[in-house]
Structure formats: structure tokens, C-alpha cells
Design a protein around this motif. Structure first.
Motif, PDB file in Angstrom:
ATOM      1  N   LYS A  33      -5.153  35.366  -0.279  1.00  0.00           N
ATOM      2  CA  LYS A  33      -3.751  35.722  -0.513  1.00  0.00           C
ATOM      3  C   LYS A  33      -3.540  36.231  -1.935  1.00  0.00           C
ATOM      4  O   LYS A  33      -2.694  37.089  -2.200  1.00  0.00           O
ATOM      5  CB  LYS A  33      -2.848  34.499  -0.278  1.00  0.00           C
ATOM      6  CG  LYS A  33      -2.730  34.074   1.169  1.00  0.00           C
ATOM      7  CD  LYS A  33      -1.799  34.994   1.926  1.00  0.00           C
ATOM      8  CE  LYS A  33      -1.506  34.468   3.319  1.00  0.00           C
ATOM      9  NZ  LYS A  33      -0.664  35.409   4.093  1.00  0.00           N
ATOM     10  N   PHE A  34      -4.329  35.688  -2.857  1.00  0.00           N
ATOM     11  CA  PHE A  34      -4.187  35.999  -4.284  1.00  0.00           C
ATOM     12  C   PHE A  34      -4.812  37.344  -4.648  1.00  0.00           C
ATOM     13  O   PHE A  34      -4.438  37.968  -5.642  1.00  0.00           O
ATOM     14  CB  PHE A  34      -4.862  34.875  -5.076  1.00  0.00           C
ATOM     15  CG  PHE A  34      -4.290  34.631  -6.437  1.00  0.00           C
ATOM     16  CD1 PHE A  34      -2.932  34.725  -6.678  1.00  0.00           C
ATOM     17  CD2 PHE A  34      -5.116  34.275  -7.483  1.00  0.00           C
ATOM     18  CE1 PHE A  34      -2.404  34.481  -7.932  1.00  0.00           C
ATOM     19  CE2 PHE A  34      -4.607  34.027  -8.751  1.00  0.00           C
ATOM     20  CZ  PHE A  34      -3.247  34.131  -8.969  1.00  0.00           C
ATOM     21  N   ASN A  35      -5.779  37.779  -3.838  1.00  0.00           N
ATOM     22  CA  ASN A  35      -6.554  38.965  -4.195  1.00  0.00           C
ATOM     23  C   ASN A  35      -5.718  40.233  -4.423  1.00  0.00           C
ATOM     24  O   ASN A  35      -5.976  40.970  -5.377  1.00  0.00           O
ATOM     25  CB  ASN A  35      -7.622  39.239  -3.142  1.00  0.00           C
ATOM     26  CG  ASN A  35      -9.020  39.197  -3.723  1.00  0.00           C
ATOM     27  OD1 ASN A  35      -9.238  38.705  -4.813  1.00  0.00           O
ATOM     28  ND2 ASN A  35      -9.978  39.722  -2.982  1.00  0.00           N
ATOM     29  N   PRO A  36      -4.742  40.554  -3.578  1.00  0.00           N
ATOM     30  CA  PRO A  36      -4.004  41.808  -3.781  1.00  0.00           C
ATOM     31  C   PRO A  36      -3.331  41.935  -5.144  1.00  0.00           C
ATOM     32  O   PRO A  36      -3.412  42.988  -5.784  1.00  0.00           O
ATOM     33  CB  PRO A  36      -2.976  41.799  -2.645  1.00  0.00           C
ATOM     34  CG  PRO A  36      -3.633  41.003  -1.574  1.00  0.00           C
ATOM     35  CD  PRO A  36      -4.379  39.925  -2.293  1.00  0.00           C
ATOM     36  N   VAL A  68     -17.434  37.115 -13.433  1.00  0.00           N
ATOM     37  CA  VAL A  68     -18.046  35.840 -13.783  1.00  0.00           C
ATOM     38  C   VAL A  68     -17.497  34.757 -12.858  1.00  0.00           C
ATOM     39  O   VAL A  68     -16.280  34.601 -12.733  1.00  0.00           O
ATOM     40  CB  VAL A  68     -17.762  35.472 -15.252  1.00  0.00           C
ATOM     41  CG1 VAL A  68     -18.413  34.134 -15.600  1.00  0.00           C
ATOM     42  CG2 VAL A  68     -18.256  36.571 -16.188  1.00  0.00           C
ATOM     43  N   GLY A  69     -18.388  34.012 -12.220  1.00  0.00           N
ATOM     44  CA  GLY A  69     -17.936  33.033 -11.237  1.00  0.00           C
ATOM     45  C   GLY A  69     -17.410  33.728 -10.005  1.00  0.00           C
ATOM     46  O   GLY A  69     -16.324  33.439  -9.510  1.00  0.00           O
ATOM     47  N   CYS A  70     -18.211  34.644  -9.484  1.00  0.00           N
ATOM     48  CA  CYS A  70     -17.763  35.565  -8.436  1.00  0.00           C
ATOM     49  C   CYS A  70     -17.596  34.917  -7.069  1.00  0.00           C
ATOM     50  O   CYS A  70     -17.003  35.521  -6.167  1.00  0.00           O
ATOM     51  CB  CYS A  70     -18.735  36.737  -8.318  1.00  0.00           C
ATOM     52  SG  CYS A  70     -20.407  36.251  -7.789  1.00  0.00           S
ATOM     53  N   LEU A  75     -13.653  39.626  -5.038  1.00  0.00           N
ATOM     54  CA  LEU A  75     -13.215  40.706  -5.932  1.00  0.00           C
ATOM     55  C   LEU A  75     -14.279  41.785  -6.088  1.00  0.00           C
ATOM     56  O   LEU A  75     -13.955  42.963  -6.246  1.00  0.00           O
ATOM     57  CB  LEU A  75     -12.864  40.148  -7.319  1.00  0.00           C
ATOM     58  CG  LEU A  75     -11.436  39.661  -7.537  1.00  0.00           C
ATOM     59  CD1 LEU A  75     -11.301  39.071  -8.936  1.00  0.00           C
ATOM     60  CD2 LEU A  75     -10.428  40.796  -7.362  1.00  0.00           C
ATOM     61  N   CYS A  76     -15.542  41.389  -6.046  1.00  0.00           N
ATOM     62  CA  CYS A  76     -16.629  42.355  -6.256  1.00  0.00           C
ATOM     63  C   CYS A  76     -16.605  43.477  -5.223  1.00  0.00           C
ATOM     64  O   CYS A  76     -16.777  44.660  -5.576  1.00  0.00           O
ATOM     65  CB  CYS A  76     -17.982  41.647  -6.186  1.00  0.00           C
ATOM     66  SG  CYS A  76     -18.311  40.522  -7.559  1.00  0.00           S
ATOM     67  N   GLU A  77     -16.393  43.131  -3.965  1.00  0.00           N
ATOM     68  CA  GLU A  77     -16.495  44.145  -2.909  1.00  0.00           C
ATOM     69  C   GLU A  77     -15.421  45.231  -3.016  1.00  0.00           C
ATOM     70  O   GLU A  77     -15.746  46.427  -2.963  1.00  0.00           O
ATOM     71  CB  GLU A  77     -16.497  43.482  -1.543  1.00  0.00           C
ATOM     72  CG  GLU A  77     -17.776  42.688  -1.288  1.00  0.00           C
ATOM     73  CD  GLU A  77     -18.069  42.476   0.189  1.00  0.00           C
ATOM     74  OE1 GLU A  77     -17.355  43.063   1.042  1.00  0.00           O
ATOM     75  OE2 GLU A  77     -19.018  41.729   0.503  1.00  0.00           O
ATOM     76  N   PRO A  78     -14.143  44.912  -3.156  1.00  0.00           N
ATOM     77  CA  PRO A  78     -13.163  45.996  -3.289  1.00  0.00           C
ATOM     78  C   PRO A  78     -13.370  46.836  -4.539  1.00  0.00           C
ATOM     79  O   PRO A  78     -13.129  48.048  -4.522  1.00  0.00           O
ATOM     80  CB  PRO A  78     -11.812  45.275  -3.313  1.00  0.00           C
ATOM     81  CG  PRO A  78     -12.119  43.848  -3.594  1.00  0.00           C
ATOM     82  CD  PRO A  78     -13.489  43.602  -3.052  1.00  0.00           C
ATOM     83  N   LEU A  79     -13.841  46.229  -5.622  1.00  0.00           N
ATOM     84  CA  LEU A  79     -14.099  47.003  -6.842  1.00  0.00           C
ATOM     85  C   LEU A  79     -15.280  47.949  -6.646  1.00  0.00           C
ATOM     86  O   LEU A  79     -15.273  49.073  -7.153  1.00  0.00           O
ATOM     87  CB  LEU A  79     -14.345  46.049  -8.016  1.00  0.00           C
ATOM     88  CG  LEU A  79     -13.121  45.243  -8.445  1.00  0.00           C
ATOM     89  CD1 LEU A  79     -13.511  44.159  -9.433  1.00  0.00           C
ATOM     90  CD2 LEU A  79     -12.054  46.155  -9.046  1.00  0.00           C
ATOM     91  N   ALA A  80     -16.280  47.509  -5.902  1.00  0.00           N
ATOM     92  CA  ALA A  80     -17.412  48.396  -5.591  1.00  0.00           C
ATOM     93  C   ALA A  80     -16.953  49.560  -4.719  1.00  0.00           C
ATOM     94  O   ALA A  80     -17.395  50.700  -4.893  1.00  0.00           O
ATOM     95  CB  ALA A  80     -18.520  47.604  -4.901  1.00  0.00           C
ATOM     96  N   ARG A  81     -16.059  49.292  -3.778  1.00  0.00           N
ATOM     97  CA  ARG A  81     -15.535  50.364  -2.922  1.00  0.00           C
ATOM     98  C   ARG A  81     -14.738  51.387  -3.735  1.00  0.00           C
ATOM     99  O   ARG A  81     -14.661  52.553  -3.350  1.00  0.00           O
ATOM    100  CB  ARG A  81     -14.654  49.776  -1.821  1.00  0.00           C
ATOM    101  CG  ARG A  81     -15.427  49.031  -0.749  1.00  0.00           C
ATOM    102  CD  ARG A  81     -14.553  48.695   0.445  1.00  0.00           C
ATOM    103  NE  ARG A  81     -15.312  48.011   1.478  1.00  0.00           N
ATOM    104  CZ  ARG A  81     -15.391  46.693   1.597  1.00  0.00           C
ATOM    105  NH1 ARG A  81     -14.737  45.916   0.748  1.00  0.00           N
ATOM    106  NH2 ARG A  81     -16.112  46.141   2.562  1.00  0.00           N
ATOM    107  N   LEU A  82     -14.169  50.948  -4.838  1.00  0.00           N
ATOM    108  CA  LEU A  82     -13.416  51.857  -5.705  1.00  0.00           C
ATOM    109  C   LEU A  82     -14.327  52.617  -6.669  1.00  0.00           C
ATOM    110  O   LEU A  82     -13.851  53.360  -7.511  1.00  0.00           O
ATOM    111  CB  LEU A  82     -12.359  51.081  -6.489  1.00  0.00           C
ATOM    112  CG  LEU A  82     -11.159  50.606  -5.644  1.00  0.00           C
ATOM    113  CD1 LEU A  82     -10.324  49.591  -6.420  1.00  0.00           C
ATOM    114  CD2 LEU A  82     -10.303  51.798  -5.216  1.00  0.00           C
ATOM    115  N   GLY A  83     -15.649  52.413  -6.537  1.00  0.00           N
ATOM    116  CA  GLY A  83     -16.601  53.220  -7.281  1.00  0.00           C
ATOM    117  C   GLY A  83     -17.282  52.549  -8.445  1.00  0.00           C
ATOM    118  O   GLY A  83     -18.196  53.120  -9.041  1.00  0.00           O
ATOM    119  N   ALA A  84     -16.856  51.344  -8.819  1.00  0.00           N
ATOM    120  CA  ALA A  84     -17.454  50.674  -9.968  1.00  0.00           C
ATOM    121  C   ALA A  84     -18.874  50.214  -9.676  1.00  0.00           C
ATOM    122  O   ALA A  84     -19.230  49.934  -8.524  1.00  0.00           O
ATOM    123  CB  ALA A  84     -16.600  49.476 -10.385  1.00  0.00           C
TER     124      ALA A  84
END
Length: 246
Positions: A33-36, A68-70, A75-84
Motif C-alpha cells: 500500500k505504501f509503495n505508490p 538498502v534493506g531491499c 521498490l527495486c523492481e519498479p525502478l528497474a522497469r523505469l530504466g535504472a
């Protein structure tokens, strides 16, 4: 003896729940719920800070981000989808195993490592953005933890710290209410005594060479069933900081 931020009891607590990281109705439902709201805040600041094109399909292409503390990689997956180019680290090996498996199934290349911020900093690694999200309240040796996170930020890079305030309201709602009344979290997930005030977090940030650039509270709106940014920092809050360019 080498200094460490690892709290064995906290590691055991999250290892026991590791299988549920990607269940939106499981024990990590609050983080889903917090992710968005977290992602919106990260996106907003990355686009502005690095002058990126928000209309691009992969606007974070070329940026390196460390979480850190993933945990399981929420959070990692949507950021990777955004190209990072994303690196996720966690002291709990089971979390990393779960994160790797989910990323593979999702077709995402994310560098997951079972390690700590201080170990990575000792290797001289640096990133365009370091995410320190809901972790500081679970570690030992908070000064070492915040220093190692700050050391991982490149010159001109950003660090985002998200945590819980040490207030009576935070105890009533985030600990007693969320764990014992609403059952959003397992009892014992949080120790109110380990919460940090915004001033304490900002002092640790500036002590380690970063400049605070923005801060926001995050509050839950039950009618909309979502978290939103707010000027109210009495419970959940986020602090953005920048390392001056070389």
C-alpha cells in the motif's frame, strides 16, 4: 571486532516472513500500500534533480540506484522497469533469495546482494541515489548505518531516508494500532524506542556531508485506502538529501 549494523533479532524476524514479500494480502500488505507514494516521491525528485524526461518510457536510464534493506525487492523492481541500474542489498539472505527469484520470473536484471551498507561502502561503491527506506529503525549502531548510507552516495547524488517518528501518535497508530488493533503488521514488528525524530535523522545526514533538500510526512487516508504526502510528519516521514557535486 568489526563494527556492524546487523541486529540478529530483526534479521530473524524478517527472515521468518520472507516467503510473503510478494503477497499483497500477506504480512507485507502495508508496504504494498505504501509503495505508490514512495515511488511518486522518488520519481519526482529524480526527474527534477537529474533533469530527466518524465515522458520517456525509461526515464531513469543511465542512473544507478541502491536500495538498502531491499527485502523482497518491492521498490527495486519498479525502478528497474523505469530504466535504472538497480542494486538491492539486505542482511537477511532469505530475503535476497526471494528477491532474486521474483526478479528472474519478471525478466528483470537486478543486482541483489546479501550484504550490509557498511560492507558495500568499504568496497568504495557509490550510486546516483541511495534508498534508505524503513530500515533505520531496525538496525544496530544507527550512526554507523547512516554514515555508510551517506558514503554510498556519489557527488551530486541523492539519498532518501524514510522512517517513523518517535511520538506518542506514532506509538498509538503505527505500533499499538497497526499491530494490535488493525493487525496490519505482526506484533513486535516495530520498537517505538528505536524510532528517530526528523531532527535526529537530519542531524545524522548533515553530519555525514549531505544537505537536506526536502522533507514530507506520509499519512494514510482510510476512505481512499491509500497513503499520501502530507505536511504532518508526526508518524511516517521521508527526508531527501543531496551530496554536493565535486
Amino acid at each position: 571486532m568489526t563494527e556492524t549494523t546487523i541486529n540478529d533479532a530483526e534479521i530473524a524476524k524478517f527472515t521468518a516472513m520472507a516467503e510473503q514479500w510478494w503477497d499483497p494480502k500477506g504480512k507485507f500488505k502495508p508496504l504494498h500500500k505504501f509503495n505508490p507514494v514512495r515511488l511518486r516521491y522518488i520519481r519526482e525528485h529524480l526527474l527534477a534533480h537529474f533533469a530527466l524526461d518524465g515522458a520517456a518510457m525509461r526515464p531513469f536510464e543511465g542512473l544507478s540506484i541502491l536500495d538498502v534493506g531491499c527485502g523482497g525487492g518491492l521498490l527495486c523492481e519498479p525502478l528497474a522497469r523505469l530504466g535504472a541500474t538497480v542494486t538491492g542489498i539486505d542482511a537477511a539472505e532469505r530475503n535476497i533469495t526471494i528477491a532474486r527469484l521474483h526478479a528472474e520470473k519478471s525478466g528483470l536484471a537486478i543486482d541483489y546482494q546479501a550484504t550490509t551498507s557498511e560492507a558495500l561502502a568499504a568496497q568504495g561503491k557509490t550510486f546516483d541515489m541511495v534508498l534508505n527506506m524503513e530500515v533505520v529503525e531496525h538496525v544496530d549502531n544507527v550512526p554507523l548505518y547512516m554514515k555508510s548510507c551517506a558514503d554510498l552516495v556519489k557527488p551530486g547524488g541523492l539519498m532518501l531516508t524514510a522512517t517513523l517518528n518517535r511520538t506518542a501518535r506514532a506509538y498509538a497508530l503505527a505500533v499499538f494500532g497497526a499491530e494490535r488493533i488493525l493487525r496490519w503488521l505482526p506484533v513486535g514488528t516495530h520498537d517505538w524506542n528505536k524510532f528517530l525524530t526528523p531532527d535526529e535523522v537530519k542531524t545524522l545526514i548533515t553530519r555525514n556531508g549531505l544537505t537536506v533538500t526536502a522533507e514530507t510526512g506520509v499519512v494514510f487516508h482510510p476512505l481512499a485506502d491509500e497513503w499520501r504526502q502530507s505536511r504532518d510528519m508526526a508518524i511516517n516521514y521521508m527526508v531527501m538529501a543531496e551530496r554536493p557535486a565535486a
